[in-house]
Design an enzyme around this catalytic site. Structure first.
Site, PDB file in Angstrom:
ATOM      1  N   GLU A 125       0.819  -1.224   0.000  1.00  0.00           N
ATOM      2  CA  GLU A 125       0.000   0.000   0.000  1.00  0.00           C
ATOM      3  C   GLU A 125       0.847   1.265   0.000  1.00  0.00           C
ATOM      4  O   GLU A 125       0.840   2.026   0.979  1.00  0.00           O
ATOM      5  CB  GLU A 125      -0.894   0.002   1.247  1.00  0.00           C
ATOM      6  CG  GLU A 125      -1.862  -1.142   1.330  1.00  0.00           C
ATOM      7  CD  GLU A 125      -2.628  -1.177   2.646  1.00  0.00           C
ATOM      8  OE1 GLU A 125      -2.076  -0.771   3.698  1.00  0.00           O
ATOM      9  OE2 GLU A 125      -3.777  -1.611   2.625  1.00  0.00           O
ATOM     10  N   PRO A 126       1.591   1.533  -1.068  1.00  0.00           N
ATOM     11  CA  PRO A 126       2.374   2.768  -1.082  1.00  0.00           C
ATOM     12  C   PRO A 126       1.479   4.002  -1.189  1.00  0.00           C
ATOM     13  O   PRO A 126       0.540   4.024  -1.978  1.00  0.00           O
ATOM     14  CB  PRO A 126       3.241   2.611  -2.334  1.00  0.00           C
ATOM     15  CG  PRO A 126       2.498   1.661  -3.210  1.00  0.00           C
ATOM     16  CD  PRO A 126       1.709   0.765  -2.316  1.00  0.00           C
ATOM     17  N   GLY A 127       1.770   4.990  -0.392  1.00  0.00           N
ATOM     18  CA  GLY A 127       1.037   6.262  -0.485  1.00  0.00           C
ATOM     19  C   GLY A 127       1.968   7.327  -1.010  1.00  0.00           C
ATOM     20  O   GLY A 127       2.041   7.602  -2.204  1.00  0.00           O
ATOM     21  N   ARG A 128       2.786   7.875  -0.097  1.00  0.00           N
ATOM     22  CA  ARG A 128       3.640   9.014  -0.471  1.00  0.00           C
ATOM     23  C   ARG A 128       4.598   8.696  -1.621  1.00  0.00           C
ATOM     24  O   ARG A 128       4.904   9.558  -2.434  1.00  0.00           O
ATOM     25  CB  ARG A 128       4.384   9.535   0.750  1.00  0.00           C
ATOM     26  CG  ARG A 128       5.581   8.757   1.180  1.00  0.00           C
ATOM     27  CD  ARG A 128       6.083   9.198   2.541  1.00  0.00           C
ATOM     28  NE  ARG A 128       5.095   8.902   3.561  1.00  0.00           N
ATOM     29  CZ  ARG A 128       4.787   9.715   4.555  1.00  0.00           C
ATOM     30  NH1 ARG A 128       5.406  10.861   4.689  1.00  0.00           N
ATOM     31  NH2 ARG A 128       3.885   9.370   5.445  1.00  0.00           N
ATOM     32  N   CYS A 147      -2.455  33.116  11.266  1.00  0.00           N
ATOM     33  CA  CYS A 147      -2.201  33.803  12.523  1.00  0.00           C
ATOM     34  C   CYS A 147      -1.717  32.804  13.582  1.00  0.00           C
ATOM     35  O   CYS A 147      -2.406  32.537  14.566  1.00  0.00           O
ATOM     36  CB  CYS A 147      -3.484  34.504  12.952  1.00  0.00           C
ATOM     37  SG  CYS A 147      -3.162  35.799  14.120  1.00  0.00           S
ATOM     38  N   GLU A 148      -0.558  32.215  13.331  1.00  0.00           N
ATOM     39  CA  GLU A 148       0.068  31.240  14.234  1.00  0.00           C
ATOM     40  C   GLU A 148       1.568  31.348  14.046  1.00  0.00           C
ATOM     41  O   GLU A 148       2.039  31.298  12.901  1.00  0.00           O
ATOM     42  CB  GLU A 148      -0.306  29.796  13.836  1.00  0.00           C
ATOM     43  CG  GLU A 148      -1.712  29.378  14.048  1.00  0.00           C
ATOM     44  CD  GLU A 148      -2.027  29.027  15.486  1.00  0.00           C
ATOM     45  OE1 GLU A 148      -1.100  28.708  16.252  1.00  0.00           O
ATOM     46  OE2 GLU A 148      -3.209  29.090  15.828  1.00  0.00           O
ATOM     47  N   TYR A 151      -0.175  14.090   1.330  1.00  0.00           N
ATOM     48  CA  TYR A 151      -0.575  14.600   2.656  1.00  0.00           C
ATOM     49  C   TYR A 151      -0.511  16.126   2.740  1.00  0.00           C
ATOM     50  O   TYR A 151      -0.267  16.675   3.819  1.00  0.00           O
ATOM     51  CB  TYR A 151       0.268  13.962   3.771  1.00  0.00           C
ATOM     52  CG  TYR A 151       0.243  12.447   3.742  1.00  0.00           C
ATOM     53  CD1 TYR A 151      -0.864  11.740   4.191  1.00  0.00           C
ATOM     54  CD2 TYR A 151       1.316  11.726   3.239  1.00  0.00           C
ATOM     55  CE1 TYR A 151      -0.902  10.348   4.147  1.00  0.00           C
ATOM     56  CE2 TYR A 151       1.289  10.328   3.185  1.00  0.00           C
ATOM     57  CZ  TYR A 151       0.178   9.653   3.639  1.00  0.00           C
ATOM     58  OH  TYR A 151       0.143   8.285   3.584  1.00  0.00           O
ATOM     59  N   TYR A 187       4.037  17.861  12.602  1.00  0.00           N
ATOM     60  CA  TYR A 187       5.136  17.013  13.049  1.00  0.00           C
ATOM     61  C   TYR A 187       6.496  17.414  12.498  1.00  0.00           C
ATOM     62  O   TYR A 187       7.345  16.566  12.232  1.00  0.00           O
ATOM     63  CB  TYR A 187       4.863  15.510  12.814  1.00  0.00           C
ATOM     64  CG  TYR A 187       4.075  15.129  11.580  1.00  0.00           C
ATOM     65  CD1 TYR A 187       2.818  14.535  11.714  1.00  0.00           C
ATOM     66  CD2 TYR A 187       4.564  15.331  10.299  1.00  0.00           C
ATOM     67  CE1 TYR A 187       2.087  14.167  10.598  1.00  0.00           C
ATOM     68  CE2 TYR A 187       3.836  14.957   9.178  1.00  0.00           C
ATOM     69  CZ  TYR A 187       2.593  14.381   9.337  1.00  0.00           C
ATOM     70  OH  TYR A 187       1.863  14.008   8.235  1.00  0.00           O
TER      71      TYR A 187
HETATM   72  C1  PLP Z   1      -2.546   1.140   6.633  1.00  0.00           C
HETATM   73  C2  PLP Z   1      -1.686   2.074   5.870  1.00  0.00           C
HETATM   74  N1  PLP Z   1      -1.293   1.729   4.640  1.00  0.00           N
HETATM   75  C3  PLP Z   1      -0.526   2.553   3.892  1.00  0.00           C
HETATM   76  C4  PLP Z   1      -0.113   3.777   4.381  1.00  0.00           C
HETATM   77  C5  PLP Z   1       0.714   4.655   3.486  1.00  0.00           C
HETATM   78  O1  PLP Z   1       1.900   5.066   4.023  1.00  0.00           O
HETATM   79  P1  PLP Z   1       2.935   5.893   3.115  1.00  0.00           P
HETATM   80  O2  PLP Z   1       2.198   7.066   2.576  1.00  0.00           O
HETATM   81  O3  PLP Z   1       4.015   6.293   4.034  1.00  0.00           O
HETATM   82  O4  PLP Z   1       3.351   4.970   2.016  1.00  0.00           O
HETATM   83  C6  PLP Z   1      -0.489   4.177   5.662  1.00  0.00           C
HETATM   84  C7  PLP Z   1      -0.069   5.478   6.199  1.00  0.00           C
HETATM   85  O5  PLP Z   1      -0.390   5.909   7.258  1.00  0.00           O
HETATM   86  C8  PLP Z   1      -1.309   3.288   6.433  1.00  0.00           C
HETATM   87  O6  PLP Z   1      -1.703   3.619   7.664  1.00  0.00           O
END
Ligand code: PLP
Length: 439
Positions: free
Chosen positions: A293-296, A364-365, A393, A337
């Site tokens: 499950e790659p996101g970033r 305003c922070e 993100y 973060y």
């Molecule tokens: C269950 C799950 N899968 C995949 C991801 C994707 O992570 P990344 O964007 O670092 O690849 C996350 C990120 O929080 C997650 O919680």
């Protein structure tokens, strides 16, 4: 800087993305502006998917859409043969609207609302990942009412945690995600999964962290998860058909991070495939359908955010601020973060970095910053700043703090540009507001 063929400094000394000069994009679409390089996403997503198929076989790359959830991106990744994971009804809804087939969706969440599960089941979502003690019972009833059998995975806590450049095998048991393998919670829970007539328990899931460059962290997760698969088989006769190893592949935000190409990501996936194949052979396990499950890693570096420089404040000998027309409302990650970014003055891209600058927003922070103490060209009011690796993100975490509008998203490819998300208006901002007549 993560410059490449589709993110480069052109003949005019301007930053160019997807064949489009950033000065032209800023003029045409205004700033702040999120820009996404389609070719980059296509290249990296294809590298992930092809390598998984070639080196492992049966499996799927599910884009973690929490990183960036819009109809256009779902359409794009569907066309590239990917699945998608979702963590809310809203993400499922958007995915379906974008043309992602429901059976390619994986639905996560530590507190899925019953309404969300009803929607997921009614939509025929491929997998629901159970992550709460009473969730099977609730979901079983929902599936029964819908006259369906829902495929489910169980989220586990493998006791492996990885972030940035390090990983550790921890005994951390206090996280909110997953059933612990170590303390026996997982065993108890999984045995019960066979008591639900309308649920089909098919597999297990883990996600060990984010921004991971050390592939051995995945090696360790594979060892723990396959050991556990062996235990489930030997002790209870349970066969795991689906193994989901989550996401977390690192990306280049600053010079401190390695610069991965699509080929490097392919190597990463190949390592996972080979390690898993070896582990299942050694433990004589049935080969599971593998999901990652790659996101970033699919989208962060595809994105830049363009800003116009406004106020410049030079506190002599202490700090120099460039205030830009965005801020924490469109990129809250530094405030959340302390995430780090690198940037460039996009209309002076081939000038040397002569300043050390803090990019601050217009909110305003005091904590409203995008990047602190970074090297940058000398800029004046009206110059264009591009912040790199903002595809993940950023848009998905945007908000309306100080009643600022969420910037539009423009996708670019071969010099062509078009909206993935159109600009908001102040009318949109107040659309759902109401003035009670008793005030
Ligand atoms: C269950 C799950 N899968 C995949 C991801 C994707 O992570 P990344 O964007 O670092 O690849 C996350 C990120 O929080 C997650 O919680």
């Amino acid at each position: 800087m993560n410059l490449r063929d589709t993110l480069r400094i052109n003949e005019n000394g301007h930053l160019e993305i997807g064949g489009a000069d950033t000065s032209r994009l800023a003029k045409e679409y205004g700033t702040p502006l999120y820009v996404l390089d389609v070719a980059y996403i296509q290249k990296v997503a294809t590298a992930f998917r092809k390598t998984l198929t070639e080196k492992y076989g049966d499996g799927a790359v599910a884009f973690a859409s929490k990183a960036f959830s819009t109809e256009a991106i779902y359409k794009l990744i569907f066309k590239l043969g990917l699945y998608s994971d979702s963590v809310s009804e809203g993400e499922i809804y958007t995915a379906l609207k974008g043309g992602m087939p429901a059976e390619r969706l994986v639905f996560h969440g530590n507190n899925k609302l019953p309404r969300e599960m009803e929607f997921a089941v009614a939509s025929d979502v491929g997998y629901i990942v159970i992550d709460a003690v009473d969730e099977p019972e609730i979901l079983d009833k929902i599936a029964e009412n819908a006259g369906k059998i829902q495929r489910v995975l169980v989220r586990l806590n493998p006791g492996v945690e990885a972030h940035t450049h390090q990983f550790v095998q921890t005994s951390r048991e206090d996280g909110k995600f997953g059933f612990s393998i170590k303390n026996g919670d997982a065993d108890e829970f999984i045995k019960k999964m066979y008591g639900y007539k309308n649920l089909k328990f098919v597999g297990i899931h883990c996600h060990i962290g984010s921004q991971i460059f050390d592939r051995n962290a995945f090696g360790l997760a594979i060892e723990v998860m396959t050991d556990y698969m062996k235990k489930l088989r030997d002790a209870y006769g349970i066969t795991i058909e689906v193994l989901n190893l989550g996401g977390g592949f690192g990306v280049h935000y600053t010079e401190k991070d390695p610069l991965y190409t699509a080929e490097d990501y392919a190597g990463y996936v190949a390592f996972i495939a080979e390690t898993l194949k070896k582990a299942i052979a050694a433990k004589k396990l049935a080969k599971p359908f593998l999901i990652i499950e790659p996101g970033r890693s699919l989208i962060a570096e595809a994105g830049i955010t363009l800003y116009t420089v406004g106020a410049i404040k030079d506190i002599k000998g202490i700090k120099k601020y460039y205030a830009i027309d965005g801020g924490m409302f469109e990129n809250p990650r530094y405030a959340l973060y302390r995430s780090e970014y690198s940037a460039i003055v996009a209309n002076k891209a081939n000038e040397p970095f002569s300043e050390t600058v803090t990019l601050t927003g217009k909110c305003c922070e005091s904590g409203d910053m995008i990047a602190e103490g970074i090297p940058l060209q000398k800029a004046v009011r009206g110059d264009l700043v591009a912040v790199f690796s903002t595809g993940a993100y950023n848009y998905s975490m945007s908000m309306h703090y100080n009643s600022n509008l969420t910037p539009p998203v423009v996708m670019v490819k071969d010099g062509k540009a078009d909206y993935a998300v159109k600009p908001e208006s102040y009318e949109d901002l107040v659309r759902n507001q109401n003035i009670p007549d008793f005030i």
